[in-house]
Design an enzyme around this catalytic site. Structure first.
Site, PDB file in Angstrom:
ATOM      1  CG  ASP A 171      -1.670   1.182   1.467  1.00  0.00           C
ATOM      2  OD1 ASP A 171      -2.342   1.619   0.513  1.00  0.00           O
ATOM      3  OD2 ASP A 171      -1.628   1.726   2.593  1.00  0.00           O
ATOM      4  NE  ARG A 172       0.425   7.500  -2.459  1.00  0.00           N
ATOM      5  CZ  ARG A 172      -0.163   8.487  -3.141  1.00  0.00           C
ATOM      6  NH1 ARG A 172       0.129   8.669  -4.415  1.00  0.00           N
ATOM      7  NH2 ARG A 172      -1.036   9.288  -2.549  1.00  0.00           N
ATOM      8  CG  ASP A 173      -1.700   7.514   0.379  1.00  0.00           C
ATOM      9  OD1 ASP A 173      -0.635   8.098   0.121  1.00  0.00           O
ATOM     10  OD2 ASP A 173      -2.673   7.505  -0.390  1.00  0.00           O
ATOM     11  CE  LYS A 227       2.273  14.605   5.234  1.00  0.00           C
ATOM     12  NZ  LYS A 227       3.389  15.457   4.871  1.00  0.00           N
ATOM     13  CD  GLN A 253      -3.894   7.539  -4.209  1.00  0.00           C
ATOM     14  OE1 GLN A 253      -4.378   8.654  -4.001  1.00  0.00           O
ATOM     15  NE2 GLN A 253      -3.087   6.948  -3.335  1.00  0.00           N
ATOM     16  CG  HIS A 287     -12.199   3.158 -10.925  1.00  0.00           C
ATOM     17  ND1 HIS A 287     -11.358   2.078 -11.132  1.00  0.00           N
ATOM     18  CD2 HIS A 287     -12.304   3.789 -12.115  1.00  0.00           C
ATOM     19  CE1 HIS A 287     -10.989   2.044 -12.411  1.00  0.00           C
ATOM     20  NE2 HIS A 287     -11.542   3.075 -13.018  1.00  0.00           N
ATOM     21  CB  CYS A 328     -13.430  -0.562 -10.790  1.00  0.00           C
ATOM     22  SG  CYS A 328     -12.651  -0.220  -9.201  1.00  0.00           S
ATOM     23  CB  CYS A 337      -8.578  -2.010 -10.149  1.00  0.00           C
ATOM     24  SG  CYS A 337      -9.418  -0.593 -10.874  1.00  0.00           S
ATOM     25  NE  ARG A 338     -13.015   1.962  -2.932  1.00  0.00           N
ATOM     26  CZ  ARG A 338     -12.305   2.957  -2.374  1.00  0.00           C
ATOM     27  NH1 ARG A 338     -11.422   3.622  -3.092  1.00  0.00           N
ATOM     28  NH2 ARG A 338     -12.491   3.295  -1.117  1.00  0.00           N
TER      29      ARG A 338
HETATM   30 MG   LIG Z   1      -3.134   3.025   3.329  1.00  0.00          MG
HETATM   31 ZN   LIG Z   2     -10.702   0.697  -9.770  1.00  0.00          ZN
END
Ligand SMILES: [Mg+2]
Ligand SMILES: [Zn+2]
Length: 178
Positions: free
Chosen positions: A9-11, A18, A53, A92, A98, A100-101
């Site tokens: 994961d990124r965030d 943030k 995102q 999305h 979708c 992909c989420r």
């Molecule tokens: Mg996260």
């Molecule tokens: Zn998606």
């Protein structure tokens, strides 16, 4: 032959959480990330980012802005000699349904096709239950980090049999010594 990978994961996992980050200048690596990712890389694991995102789909920021933030993350990691093998993003909103989420498996399925990876030998590291449910969905091992929103998901992690780690550095120790 398909290889194991570490999906990240990124965030709240790689960088400081943030809310709906869209400014590259606000990108900050979390403690232990550089060390942990370097250890995983030395062990030969491809590192793949999988990031929801929905700020794009909600109209809070553009895809170009998102790409600039991701490029900044890449740049900070490269300064630490860390190479991300693939970036996968779902732009999305939840109601777009979708595939992909996260926790749906589309991003990992795409990465496995693109990079010849085996999800069943792989790990997913993240700070939300969607990351752990994604691991379950693809047959990978989930690891919760208690950075970002992770401190609030410890009970959930235990309930689904996921490991709990204080940082990516701890998670890398767990993966390497498993
Ligand atoms: Mg996260
Ligand atoms: Zn998606």
């Amino acid at each position: 032959m398909s290889r194991p990978a570490v999906f990240l994961d990124r965030d709240g996992t790689i960088i400081v959480e943030k809310n709906y980050l869209s400014d590259p200048a606000q990108v900050e690596l979390l403690d232990g990330v550089a060390e942990g990712l370097r250890l995983l890389q030395q062990q030969g694991f491809p590192l793949v980012v999988v990031s929801n995102q929905s700020g794009v789909g909600r109209g809070y920021f553009t895809m170009d802005r998102l790409k600039a933030v991701n490029a900044r993350v890449d740049e900070l990691l490269k300064e630490q000699a860390i190479e991300i093998s693939g970036w996968y993003v779902c732009p999305h909103t939840p109601d777009m349904a979708c595939n992909c989420r996260k926790p749906r498996p589309g991003m990992i399925e795409a990465a496995c096709r693109d990079l010849d990876l085996d999800p069943r030998q792989s790990f997913v590291i993240g700070d939300k239950r969607a990351d752990l449910d994604l691991a379950t969905a693809v047959g990978a091992r989930g690891i919760l980090v208690t950075t970002g929103y992770g401190a609030g998901e410890v009970d959930y992690a235990h309930s689904v049999g996921a490991a709990v780690c204080a940082s990516i550095l701890d998670a890398s120790d767990l993966i390497i010594t498993k």
